[in-house]
Scaffold this motif. Structure first.
Motif, short mmCIF file in Angstrom:
data_model
loop_
_atom_site.label_atom_id
_atom_site.label_comp_id
_atom_site.label_asym_id
_atom_site.label_seq_id
_atom_site.Cartn_x
_atom_site.Cartn_y
_atom_site.Cartn_z
N ASN A 1 0.82 -1.21 0.00
CA ASN A 1 0.00 0.00 0.00
C ASN A 1 0.85 1.26 0.00
OD1 ASN A 1 -2.40 -1.28 -0.20
ND2 ASN A 1 -3.24 -0.62 1.74
N LEU A 2 2.07 1.18 0.55
CA LEU A 2 2.97 2.34 0.46
C LEU A 2 3.36 2.57 -1.00
CD1 LEU A 2 4.75 4.58 1.47
CD2 LEU A 2 6.48 2.89 2.13
N MET A 3 3.63 1.51 -1.74
CA MET A 3 3.96 1.67 -3.16
C MET A 3 2.77 2.27 -3.92
SD MET A 3 6.14 -1.82 -3.92
CE MET A 3 6.58 -1.34 -5.60
N LEU A 4 1.55 1.82 -3.59
CA LEU A 4 0.37 2.38 -4.23
C LEU A 4 0.16 3.84 -3.84
CD1 LEU A 4 -2.14 -0.60 -3.84
CD2 LEU A 4 -1.10 0.22 -5.97
N PHE A 5 0.33 4.14 -2.56
CA PHE A 5 0.11 5.50 -2.09
C PHE A 5 1.19 6.44 -2.63
CE2 PHE A 5 -0.14 8.95 1.09
CZ PHE A 5 -1.51 9.19 1.03
N SER A 6 2.40 5.92 -2.81
CA SER A 6 3.47 6.72 -3.40
C SER A 6 3.12 7.13 -4.82
CB SER A 6 4.79 5.93 -3.40
OG SER A 6 5.81 6.63 -4.05
N LEU A 7 2.39 6.26 -5.53
CA LEU A 7 1.93 6.58 -6.88
C LEU A 7 0.74 7.52 -6.86
CD1 LEU A 7 1.78 6.04 -10.00
CD2 LEU A 7 0.27 4.12 -9.43
N ILE A 8 -0.23 7.25 -5.98
CA ILE A 8 -1.51 7.96 -5.99
C ILE A 8 -1.63 8.79 -4.72
CG2 ILE A 8 -3.98 7.72 -6.44
CD1 ILE A 8 -3.39 4.76 -7.13
N HIS A 9 -1.03 9.96 -4.73
CA HIS A 9 -1.19 10.90 -3.62
C HIS A 9 -1.01 12.31 -4.17
CE1 HIS A 9 3.19 10.93 -3.74
NE2 HIS A 9 3.19 11.98 -2.98
N ASN A 10 -1.11 13.30 -3.31
CA ASN A 10 -1.07 14.69 -3.76
C ASN A 10 0.27 15.06 -4.39
OD1 ASN A 10 -0.58 14.42 -0.66
ND2 ASN A 10 0.71 16.11 -1.34
N PRO A 11 0.28 16.00 -5.33
CA PRO A 11 1.54 16.46 -5.91
C PRO A 11 2.41 17.15 -4.87
CG PRO A 11 -0.36 17.21 -7.20
CD PRO A 11 -0.88 16.69 -5.91
N CYS A 12 3.70 17.26 -5.16
CA CYS A 12 4.61 17.99 -4.27
C CYS A 12 4.35 19.50 -4.41
CB CYS A 12 6.06 17.66 -4.59
SG CYS A 12 6.60 18.27 -6.21
N THR B 1 -6.17 2.38 -1.46
CA THR B 1 -5.46 1.64 -0.40
C THR B 1 -6.45 1.06 0.62
OG1 THR B 1 -5.10 3.76 0.75
CG2 THR B 1 -3.29 2.91 -0.58
N PHE B 2 -7.58 1.73 0.86
CA PHE B 2 -8.59 1.20 1.76
C PHE B 2 -9.15 -0.12 1.22
CE2 PHE B 2 -13.14 0.77 2.68
CZ PHE B 2 -13.11 0.64 4.06
N PHE B 3 -9.52 -0.13 -0.07
CA PHE B 3 -10.08 -1.35 -0.65
C PHE B 3 -9.05 -2.47 -0.72
CE2 PHE B 3 -13.52 1.42 -2.22
CZ PHE B 3 -14.61 0.62 -1.89
N VAL B 4 -7.81 -2.14 -1.04
CA VAL B 4 -6.75 -3.16 -1.06
C VAL B 4 -6.58 -3.75 0.33
CG1 VAL B 4 -4.27 -3.55 -1.36
CG2 VAL B 4 -5.54 -2.21 -3.05
N ALA B 5 -6.60 -2.89 1.36
CA ALA B 5 -6.43 -3.38 2.73
C ALA B 5 -7.57 -4.29 3.15
CB ALA B 5 -6.32 -2.19 3.70
N GLN B 6 -8.80 -3.92 2.79
CA GLN B 6 -9.94 -4.75 3.18
C GLN B 6 -9.93 -6.09 2.46
OE1 GLN B 6 -11.37 -3.43 5.82
NE2 GLN B 6 -10.00 -1.72 5.31
N ILE B 7 -9.61 -6.09 1.17
CA ILE B 7 -9.54 -7.34 0.41
C ILE B 7 -8.42 -8.22 0.95
CG2 ILE B 7 -9.05 -8.32 -1.86
CD1 ILE B 7 -10.43 -5.81 -3.06
N TRP B 8 -7.29 -7.60 1.27
CA TRP B 8 -6.13 -8.33 1.82
C TRP B 8 -6.50 -9.02 3.13
CZ3 TRP B 8 -1.01 -7.72 -0.37
CH2 TRP B 8 0.00 -8.39 0.34
N ARG B 9 -7.13 -8.25 4.02
CA ARG B 9 -7.49 -8.80 5.33
C ARG B 9 -8.58 -9.86 5.20
NH1 ARG B 9 -7.25 -2.65 7.37
NH2 ARG B 9 -5.05 -2.61 8.03
N LEU B 10 -9.49 -9.65 4.25
CA LEU B 10 -10.54 -10.64 4.02
C LEU B 10 -9.94 -11.95 3.52
CD1 LEU B 10 -13.62 -11.14 4.02
CD2 LEU B 10 -13.64 -10.38 1.63
#
Length: 476
Positions: free
Chosen positions: A420-431, A463-472
């Protein structure tokens, strides 16, 4: 009495005759040029049955690079090679700059501060805060840009980038965007601020806005270190040793391609909601291939792109370094402000498969993505109460990847955290540099806010959906 009038009539008739002759001559020359150019184009494009086949180098290259079969694989291969050269080639100069700025100059600054009896807090704020963050940005950001931008400009001069736009034009049109957005998207892989500036080649204001808003989905050079490190530590470690590097590289390329897919998806969504409109048509000229102009390439890439973007990053990195140092050294009831913020953000971080340390690091790293990993390490030391590093609020990096992995695991990191860090590094606010550039290019607070908040909102949702699917999946 009528002689002057007669002479004037003769002069006018002569002038009309000359004007007609000149006009006829210009018309004949223009038509001759048009026929000559048409014949030249037809001679290149038309093959007559009775003619012997002529070898044309441009046409032979275009059969490969614009082919429906080979065009996209060639494009991905060339992009991967450019990234590999950029990342590999930047390691040595980055180490040199780090040695000079961090290992040599910084101790000298501390010695100078001690010699003039500078208070510890002022020395820490100026040297361990503002200077250290700035030096880190320079050492990490300058070498990749100095390699990527000249290579990108060389491809542009050679004539390959218009072929990239040609290959991607159909997909962008189906997404409701402009085919030339392919060029700004490619530039965004070097730096998103430069990618935003390069959207000037798009004439349509609506389609230019789409290109600006979605440029953040191109992995800039400031985010590559995070992607490579996390992929190496957590994903490459899952494979046998001889395959670890390949699996790590494959996962990083996968993230980059996901960013391209996000560009198409978000462009499609914007063109049907906030930025409805007809897709503009344009004539894309495929220029002949030509040898690159070396000196112009150096000037364009170094002066117009690298140094300007680097200077903007530096102006934002200094206050960020001050904020990091102050948050770690100002305490309330024996607990630092940074620890309070980590504990406050931790529930949200865990919900989306991250943690409070990562979220706070990305708040501090808004000025420059290059300081994410050093900030994460420093904050993890604070949160996990581990005795490593060089003091509170001082960013650092491990020389050993095994020690770094051990610290992350001590901070409660798992494979889900890494993914999820790799995903969030891609999809987050610009610098901050890119946000500032977006405002300069659009002149609109509204569209600057959309370009800033839309990616980070998508990052949390995904990242929320990835986390929920992962935990499920882990529960079965």
């Amino acid at each position: 009495m009528n002689a002057p009038s007669v002479k004037a009539d003769e002069i006018l008739q002569t002038a009309d005759s000359l004007r007609w002759q000149v006009g006829r001559s210009l018309h004949d020359n223009l038509m001759q040029d048009l026929y000559t150019n048409a014949a030249r184009i037809a001679n290149r494009a038309v093959v007559r049955p009775d003619d012997k086949p002529r070898f044309d180098l441009d046409r032979a290259i275009d059969r490969i690079v614009t082919s429906r079969t080979w065009g996209f694989p060639m494009m991905i291969l060339l992009l991967t090679v450019v990234f590999w050269i950029t990342i590999s080639g930047a390691n040595v100069p980055s180490d040199w700059l780090a040695f000079i700025l961090l290992d040599t100059v910084r101790p000298l600054l501390h010695q100078g501060a001690a010699a003039i009896s500078l208070p510890w807090w002022l020395s820490g704020l100026l040297i361990d805060g503002m200077y250290l963050a700035t030096a880190w940005v320079i050492s990490v950001m300058l070498p990749p840009m100095a390699i990527f931008f000249p290579m990108f400009t060389l491809l542009e001069d050679f004539g390959y980038l218009p072929r990239v736009a040609f290959n991607l034009d159909n997909i962008f049109r189906k997404s409701g965007a402009h085919g030339k957005q392919a060029l700004s998207m490619m530039m965004g892989f070097g730096c998103n601020a430069a990618g935003v500036i390069s959207t000037r080649v798009i004439d349509s204001p609506r389609e230019r806005l789409i290109a600006i808003i979605t440029n953040n989905f191109s992995l800039c050079n400031g985010r590559w270190p995070t992607q490579i490190l996390i992929a190496t530590l957590f994903i490459g470690g899952l494979a046998p040793a001889f395959l670890g590097g390949f699996i790590s590289a494959l996962s990083v390329v996968g993230i980059a391609l996901l960013g391209v897919l996000m560009t198409f998806v978000v462009s499609w969504g914007l063109s049907r909601t906030l930025l409805r409109g007809e897709v503009s048509t344009f004539s894309l000229e495929l220029p002949p291939y030509r040898p690159p102009r070396i000196w112009q390439t150096i000037y364009t890439s170094v002066i117009d792109r690298t140094l300007i973007v680097l200077w903007r990053a530096i102006t934002y990195a200094m206050p960020a370094g001050a904020a990091i140092w102050l948050s770690a050294n100002i305490t309330l009831g024996g607990v630092s402000i940074a620890e309070y913020l980590i504990n406050f953000l931790n529930p949200l971080g865990i919900l989306v498969g991250l943690n409070g340390v990562i979220l706070l690091a990305y708040v501090f790293a808004i000025p420059a993505n290059e300081i994410v990993i050093p900030t994460v390490l420093m904050l993890t030391v604070l949160a996990a109460d581990v005795s490593v590093g060089q003091g509170a609020g001082v960013m650092f990096e491990f020389e050993s990847q095994a020690d770094m992995l051990a610290l992350f695991q001590a901070g409660g990191w798992t494979l889900l955290t890494a993914v999820n860090l790799m995903l969030f590094s891609l999809i987050h606010n610009p610098c901050s540099t890119t946000i500032h550039t977006i405002y300069k290019e659009t002149g609109s607070k509204k569209w600057t806010a959309v370009a800033t908040l839309l990616p980070v909102a998508l990052g949390f949702v995904i990242t929320f959906f990835v986390a929920q699917i992962w935990r499920l999946a882990a529960g079965f």
